[in-house]
Design an enzyme around this catalytic site. Structure first.
Site, PDB file in Angstrom:
ATOM      1  N   ASP A 144       0.886  -1.169   0.000  1.00 41.95           N
ATOM      2  CA  ASP A 144       0.000   0.000   0.000  1.00 41.95           C
ATOM      3  C   ASP A 144       0.919   1.213   0.000  1.00 41.95           C
ATOM      4  OD1 ASP A 144      -1.580   2.181   0.615  1.00 41.95           O
ATOM      5  OD2 ASP A 144      -2.296   1.408   2.530  1.00 41.95           O
TER       6      ASP A 144
ATOM      7  N   GLN B 142      -3.187   4.914  -5.851  1.00 40.56           N
ATOM      8  CA  GLN B 142      -3.033   3.512  -5.442  1.00 40.56           C
ATOM      9  C   GLN B 142      -3.596   3.216  -4.060  1.00 40.56           C
ATOM     10  OE1 GLN B 142      -0.924   1.780  -3.127  1.00 40.56           O
ATOM     11  NE2 GLN B 142      -1.029  -0.288  -3.991  1.00 40.56           N
ATOM     12  N   GLU B 143      -3.220   3.999  -3.047  1.00 34.37           N
ATOM     13  CA  GLU B 143      -3.701   3.711  -1.691  1.00 34.37           C
ATOM     14  C   GLU B 143      -5.202   3.911  -1.577  1.00 34.37           C
ATOM     15  OE1 GLU B 143      -2.609   4.716   2.909  1.00 34.37           O
ATOM     16  OE2 GLU B 143      -2.442   6.352   1.486  1.00 34.37           O
ATOM     17  N   GLU B 144      -5.705   5.004  -2.128  1.00 32.65           N
ATOM     18  CA  GLU B 144      -7.132   5.286  -2.029  1.00 32.65           C
ATOM     19  C   GLU B 144      -7.959   4.203  -2.713  1.00 32.65           C
ATOM     20  OE1 GLU B 144      -5.015   9.175  -1.521  1.00 32.65           O
ATOM     21  OE2 GLU B 144      -4.870   7.509  -2.905  1.00 32.65           O
TER      22      GLU B 144
ATOM     23  N   TYR C  42      -7.942   4.441 -13.279  1.00 30.81           N
ATOM     24  CA  TYR C  42      -7.013   4.935 -12.259  1.00 30.81           C
ATOM     25  C   TYR C  42      -7.165   6.443 -12.174  1.00 30.81           C
ATOM     26  CZ  TYR C  42      -2.592   5.255  -9.645  1.00 30.81           C
ATOM     27  OH  TYR C  42      -1.641   5.469  -8.675  1.00 30.81           O
TER      28      TYR C  42
ATOM     29  N   TRP D 239       6.609   2.603  -5.971  1.00 27.88           N
ATOM     30  CA  TRP D 239       6.316   3.238  -4.686  1.00 27.88           C
ATOM     31  C   TRP D 239       6.870   4.659  -4.650  1.00 27.88           C
ATOM     32  CZ3 TRP D 239      10.387   3.147  -0.528  1.00 27.88           C
ATOM     33  CH2 TRP D 239       9.947   3.763   0.652  1.00 27.88           C
TER      34      TRP D 239
ATOM     35  N   CYS E 188       6.376   7.168  -6.495  1.00 31.95           N
ATOM     36  CA  CYS E 188       6.588   7.815  -7.788  1.00 31.95           C
ATOM     37  C   CYS E 188       5.314   8.586  -8.151  1.00 31.95           C
ATOM     38  CB  CYS E 188       6.958   6.781  -8.839  1.00 31.95           C
ATOM     39  SG  CYS E 188       8.450   5.840  -8.421  1.00 31.95           S
TER      40      CYS E 188
ATOM     41  N   ALA F 123       2.798  11.279  -8.265  1.00 27.27           N
ATOM     42  CA  ALA F 123       2.563  12.561  -7.600  1.00 27.27           C
ATOM     43  C   ALA F 123       3.625  12.879  -6.556  1.00 27.27           C
ATOM     44  CB  ALA F 123       1.179  12.558  -6.956  1.00 27.27           C
TER      45      ALA F 123
END
Length: 706
Positions: A474, A491-493, A537, A613, A615, A617
């Site tokens: 995550d 990704q996390e959201e 995405y 990871w 990268c 934003a």
């Protein structure tokens, strides 16, 4: 990290710059486990919610929901951080009981370690009571056997803080989960001097009005900085001559009275607890709470059948879930606070799926009191109220659709199967931290080949399912969840939107420590179920229907899915070149190592699914981040399934670097030195060009060694 980087700037060697020249002692690293288990309500027999587990080593006859365990009982352990320092100063701790929560004893102090993985799993200094010496072997080698029998009973967490010099028996690094044949029971709460009700800070003020909605007799209140402040607490904002739980009940009950968006909006506004929100604040100083995103979803995006299902079935079920909170969470839920103590620490909270559903339903209705700024916040008002953005608003509503789908599934389960459908499933949340300085990295002789790497241009992390036990990265914000319940959809959201049980970690976990604290912290979420499929995405994210999670469960009812949340440094505009400084590379390597280290011995055989990871934003260089994660995986003894998200060029670069570095028998320390020597070109401002320069530099230096 910043201090290390500043020293490195004036040093000839990256290693010399990252370490104090005056400190010639060996690296000292400690490991202390603080495992917290608030036992969840079970449906299979007994009394008030305690768990009897055969063969692990605890026996508690006491509080409601306390876990009773047959076998040898470990001795007491110090609690890290503030509690330990208070004990050293001779201050007594006020006694209290927390249902089913114990601290494992700290391992006995032993020698020092330096260099490769043995440094990480090494001992603390001789003056510390924490930190076993663990061999540099396979995962099974550094997870100890069960502790020897002892006559002393276990100590409830925070009931007693032993002195810093107390001897402690060796213990496994993690609790031993009960086998499938273990018997579970409930024990009645016995109260007494250790009852949290007897704690002065938990006694409701005398001027509170009597409740209109009485709390169950087994409910134990805690309104302090160590536990989640629940909406049902008698101390939660008694305004206008009423307890706030009475206000919430009046706004939501009976469950069928919320018939459309207008009545739902009024109810949520009544549940929002602060006077500021009651007066109407909203985004952009609008002076009102319109909940336009929620309205657009329910009135525009939903068709007639979906609206009827939501208001007729799902929403009444959510109201029931929210209002059963004091019954399903009758004892305090501990917070996963930051660790400022020495060594490495682990804390754990275990909740069942019914408790999580009730907590999340309260978050949906925005009933939680405002927390401190060091916590991310759990109420959903930000997701409901986000101002319209033609790019982001549709994706934010799709996240909300995913969460509503989760509630639909859980309410249907309750209706069809009863509470046992949720009380027999569990999710655990583990806060972990390590301390490891630059010398351990630059001096490591661990071969990079200790970590197998499979690079994949296609596929996604959440769809990776090696032998049914996925361990998935995550790419977290240091405030866990990032913008999952506000304006974010990367990704996390996305990962938490399709597995909403993980969102409750926002109520549990304080902001993760990182570069300036001397300790690197991560969070593990073990057992969360996936409910949704999706496509796209960021701005293109869309809910794509129901997902039936087929991942197996362990003997305790947790799904064998592990999300490892670790935050990267944000490199903003014109900061791209900073990430190659030695101190910041060490900081990122520590984060990745903490995220990848095994939780149980069998985890060493599970591949970590990860990718780019930090990268995007956050401005990280994808080639550098791969090399950092590869080094961390080698130190942790883990395999990597590395996803480049359809970037074929990046996949080719990573595969070339992987092949050449393996051929040269490169160690972690050697690669760390190479990264310390690399300086990106003066005119390189971002990943375009930077990753290619790093690749060419590493390949050139490796070819000279042949």
């Amino acid at each position: 990290g910043g201090a290390v980087a500043s020293r490195a700037a004036g040093s000839e060697s990256p290693l010399a710059g990252a370490c104090s020249e005056e400190d010639d002692e060996e690296v000292e690293e400690g490991w202390t486990n603080v495992n917290v288990y608030p036992n969840s309500r079970r449906s299979d027999g007994g009394g008030a919610g305690a768990r009897a587990t055969a063969g692990a080593g605890r026996s508690d006859g006491g509080g409601a929901g306390a876990r009773a365990t047959a076998g040898p009982a470990p001795g007491p352990a110090p609690v890290t951080g503030e509690a330990t320092s208070q004990a050293e100063a001779g201050h007594a701790q006020p006694p209290r009981t927390i249902r089913g929560m114990f601290t494992n004893p700290s391992p006995a102090a032993a020698g020092k370690a330096k260099g490769s993985i043995s440094s990480f799993f090494g001992a603390s200094s001789s003056s510390s009571s924490a930190g076993p010496t663990l061999p540099n072997k396979a995962p099974s080698a550094f997870f100890g056997a069960a502790p020897a029998a002892a006559s002393a009973p276990p100590t409830p967490l925070l009931n007693k803080v032993p002195s810093a010099t107390s001897a402690a028996a060796p213990t496994p690094l993690l609790k031993q989960h009960p086998p499938a044949s273990s018997a579970f029971c409930r024990a009645a709460f016995t109260g007494g001097a250790s009852s949290s009700a007897a704690h002065p800070s938990n006694t409701p003020p005398a001027d509170l009005p009597p409740p209109h909605v009485p709390l169950p007799p087994e409910y134990q209140d805690a309104w302090d900085n160590a536990n989640v402040k629940l909406p049902c607490s008698p101390r939660h904002e008694a305004l206008f001559g009423k307890r706030w739980w009475d206000v919430i009940n009046a706004a939501l009950a009976p469950p069928g009275k919320l018939r459309d968006f207008a009545t739902l909006r009024v109810a949520i506004r009544k549940c929002m607890s602060t006077a500021k929100k009651q007066a109407g604040w909203g985004f952009g100083g609008s002076g009102e709470w319109f909940f336009k995103q929620l309205q657009a979803l329910l009135e525009d995006d939903f068709d007639a059948e979906e609206r009827e299902s939501f208001f007729g079935t799902t929403l009444p079920g959510m109201v029931k879930l929210a209002l059963m909170l004091p019954s399903v969470c009758p004892t305090p839920i501990p917070l996963l606070r930051q660790n400022h103590g020495p060594g490495s620490v682990q804390q754990e909270v275990l909740l069942d799926s019914l408790q999580i559903a009730s907590l999340l339903a309260n978050a949906f209705f925005c009933t939680f009191p405002d927390g401190p700024d060091s916590f991310p916040g759990i109420n959903f008002w930000g997701l409901f109220e986000m101002p319209y953005d033609p790019k982001r608003s549709p994706a934010n509503r799709q996240k909300l659709r995913c969460i509503i789908h989760y509630f639909s599934r859980q309410t249907l389960r309750l209706e069809a199967e009863g509470e046992a459908a949720l009380t027999n499933r569990f999710v655990s949340f583990h806060r972990r931290g390590i301390t490891r300085d630059a010398r351990a990295w630059f001096g490591s002789v661990t071969p990079l080949g200790f970590a197998e790497v499979a690079v994949q241009a296609d596929g996604t992390i959440e769809d990776s399912n090696p032998p049914g036990e996925p361990w998935q990265a995550d790419f977290a914000n240091k405030y866990i969840g990032g913008g999952v319940i506000s304006n974010g959809c990367v990704q996390e959201e996305i990962r938490l939107a399709i597995s909403p049980e993980g969102i409750i970690s926002r109520a549990l976990a304080e902001v993760l420590l990182g570069e300036d604290s001397g300790i690197s912290e991560t969070l593990l979420i073990v057992g969360s179920e996936r409910f949704c499929n999706y496509t796209g995405y960021a701005a293109g994210f869309k809910f794509a229907g129901d997902h039936q999670d087929t991942v197996a469960e362990d003997e305790t009812g947790r799904r064998l899915t592990t999300l490892t949340a670790f935050d990267a440094i944000h490199f903003g505009y014109n900061q791209y070149r900073n990430q190659f400084r030695a101190g910041l590379v060490v900081r990122e390597a520590n984060k990745a190592l903490c995220a990848f280290r095994p939780l149980t011995p069998s985890d060493g055989d599970r591949a970590v699914a990860t990718g780019n990871w930090g990268c995007g934003a956050f401005g990280g260089d994808a080639v550098l981040k791969f090399l950092i994660q590869w080094m961390a995986a080698a130190e942790a003894g883990r395999r990597l399934d590395y996803f480049t998200f359809k970037d074929a060029q990046l996949s080719a670069r990573i595969q070339l670097l992987h092949r050449e570095l393996l051929a040269a028998n490169t160690t972690v320390g050697q690669l760390m030195h190479l990264l310390g020597e690399f300086k990106p070109g003066q005119y390189v401002k971002g990943p375009i060009g930077g990753g290619e320069q790093l690749q060419n530099f590493v390949l050139h230096r490796v070819s000279r060694q042949h």
